[in-house]
Design an enzyme around this catalytic site. Sequence first.
Site, PDB file in Angstrom:
ATOM      1  N   TYR A  31       0.826  -1.208   0.000  1.00 41.24           N
ATOM      2  CA  TYR A  31       0.000   0.000   0.000  1.00 41.24           C
ATOM      3  C   TYR A  31       0.856   1.251   0.000  1.00 41.24           C
ATOM      4  O   TYR A  31       2.081   1.182   0.186  1.00 41.24           O
ATOM      5  CB  TYR A  31      -0.966  -0.011   1.192  1.00 41.24           C
ATOM      6  CG  TYR A  31      -0.348   0.338   2.537  1.00 41.24           C
ATOM      7  CD1 TYR A  31       0.508  -0.528   3.189  1.00 41.24           C
ATOM      8  CD2 TYR A  31      -0.632   1.561   3.158  1.00 41.24           C
ATOM      9  CE1 TYR A  31       1.061  -0.197   4.428  1.00 41.24           C
ATOM     10  CE2 TYR A  31      -0.093   1.893   4.395  1.00 41.24           C
ATOM     11  CZ  TYR A  31       0.754   1.008   5.022  1.00 41.24           C
ATOM     12  OH  TYR A  31       1.308   1.332   6.235  1.00 41.24           O
ATOM     13  N   LEU A 201      11.016   1.231   7.135  1.00 35.27           N
ATOM     14  CA  LEU A 201      10.427   1.745   5.906  1.00 35.27           C
ATOM     15  C   LEU A 201      11.088   3.094   5.630  1.00 35.27           C
ATOM     16  O   LEU A 201      11.140   3.945   6.531  1.00 35.27           O
ATOM     17  CB  LEU A 201       8.917   1.943   6.065  1.00 35.27           C
ATOM     18  CG  LEU A 201       8.271   2.427   4.773  1.00 35.27           C
ATOM     19  CD1 LEU A 201       8.077   1.268   3.799  1.00 35.27           C
ATOM     20  CD2 LEU A 201       6.950   3.117   5.038  1.00 35.27           C
TER      21      LEU A 201
HETATM   22  N1  PMP Z   1       7.690   3.790   9.048  1.00 31.83           N
HETATM   23  C1  PMP Z   1       6.569   3.046   9.021  1.00 31.83           C
HETATM   24  C2  PMP Z   1       6.615   1.686   9.620  1.00 31.83           C
HETATM   25  C3  PMP Z   1       5.377   3.549   8.461  1.00 31.83           C
HETATM   26  O1  PMP Z   1       4.275   2.795   8.434  1.00 31.83           O
HETATM   27  C4  PMP Z   1       5.380   4.862   7.950  1.00 31.83           C
HETATM   28  C5  PMP Z   1       4.139   5.469   7.372  1.00 31.83           C
HETATM   29  N2  PMP Z   1       3.576   4.709   6.394  1.00 31.83           N
HETATM   30  C6  PMP Z   1       6.570   5.604   7.981  1.00 31.83           C
HETATM   31  C7  PMP Z   1       7.700   5.033   8.530  1.00 31.83           C
HETATM   32  C8  PMP Z   1       6.642   7.005   7.415  1.00 31.83           C
HETATM   33  O2  PMP Z   1       6.649   6.951   6.018  1.00 31.83           O
HETATM   34  P1  PMP Z   1       6.105   8.160   5.129  1.00 31.83           P
HETATM   35  O3  PMP Z   1       6.891   9.362   5.497  1.00 31.83           O
HETATM   36  O4  PMP Z   1       6.340   7.725   3.731  1.00 31.83           O
HETATM   37  O5  PMP Z   1       4.660   8.302   5.467  1.00 31.83           O
END
Ligand code: PMP
Length: 282
Positions: A31, A201
């Site tokens: 996603y 991530l």
């Molecule tokens: N780490 C994790 C585990 C997440 O789920 C998210 C948000 N989806 C993030 C970091 C932050 O990522 P982003 O800045 O792309 O929203």
Amino acid sequence: MNVYWNGEVVPQEQAKVNPLDRGFLLGDGIYEVVRIYQGMAFELEAHQERFDRSAQRIGLLQEYPRLKVVLDALMAQQSDQLMDGMLYLQTSRGVAPRKHFFPNPPVAPSTFGFLSPLPRPDLMNRAMARSTSVDDRRWLDCDIKSISLLGAVMAAQKAQETGSVEAILHRDGRVTEGSHTNVFAVIDGVLRTHPPDHWILNGITRQVVVQLARSRGMSVLEDAVTLEELRKADELFLTGTTVEIWPVSHLDGLKVGGQAPGELTCQLMKAFNERVSGKVDA
Ligand code: PMP
């Protein structure tokens, strides 16, 4: 609410999920969440790249709709123009008799998306966040933006039960990230955050913040901090698509940093605001 479901925009009640969908049964899907500012998607290309990378990492080779296609389809069906909001989009490996192996021959992936309004946080004035350290017991492919979020759900719940808005995850004391955010600390004037590998991530907001910091001459070190270092950090903040940059005041009930967001955090929040309003490049 209208939603995108396999090529069509339909009222939510009409999006019928087959119970044999591998997303529903096995959490076999990926996603993205994209921010909409003033009706425009923020960092859409970076989200598309991360989505394609997640698809590649899970061996999802079938064609799936691009984020822009889903976004445009949903935007076209909005009754009021969406100003500040978010796009959610997920693709699963499709519907097939329940087996662990990938369906062979492959089946068409299922794609679901929706838009929802989300006002911008007032970065300079919002209450600082309380956080709780939680053992990172998720799997080891955290670079994949997988819809299987049980590990993150369990950690977030633990944080909430202790009066915090976010869990700060660590493996044997080495801080990885939050349950749905990335973690930054300022230690001895250096901005530290975990390197973008399989333990975290690689947040799009994280990437923007690292670029903003470097372009302003701050020292950035992509190297994990320990919980012990974090407790003594001068500044601590979280980043994410929905929270943007969120200064943290407490870790495990103890104060971290000063009474107010620190100097580098404030500079970065200001730079982030300018970046969102299109006044500066990353
Ligand atoms: N780490 C994790 C585990 C997440 O789920 C998210 C948000 N989806 C993030 C970091 C932050 O990522 P982003 O800045 O792309 O929203």
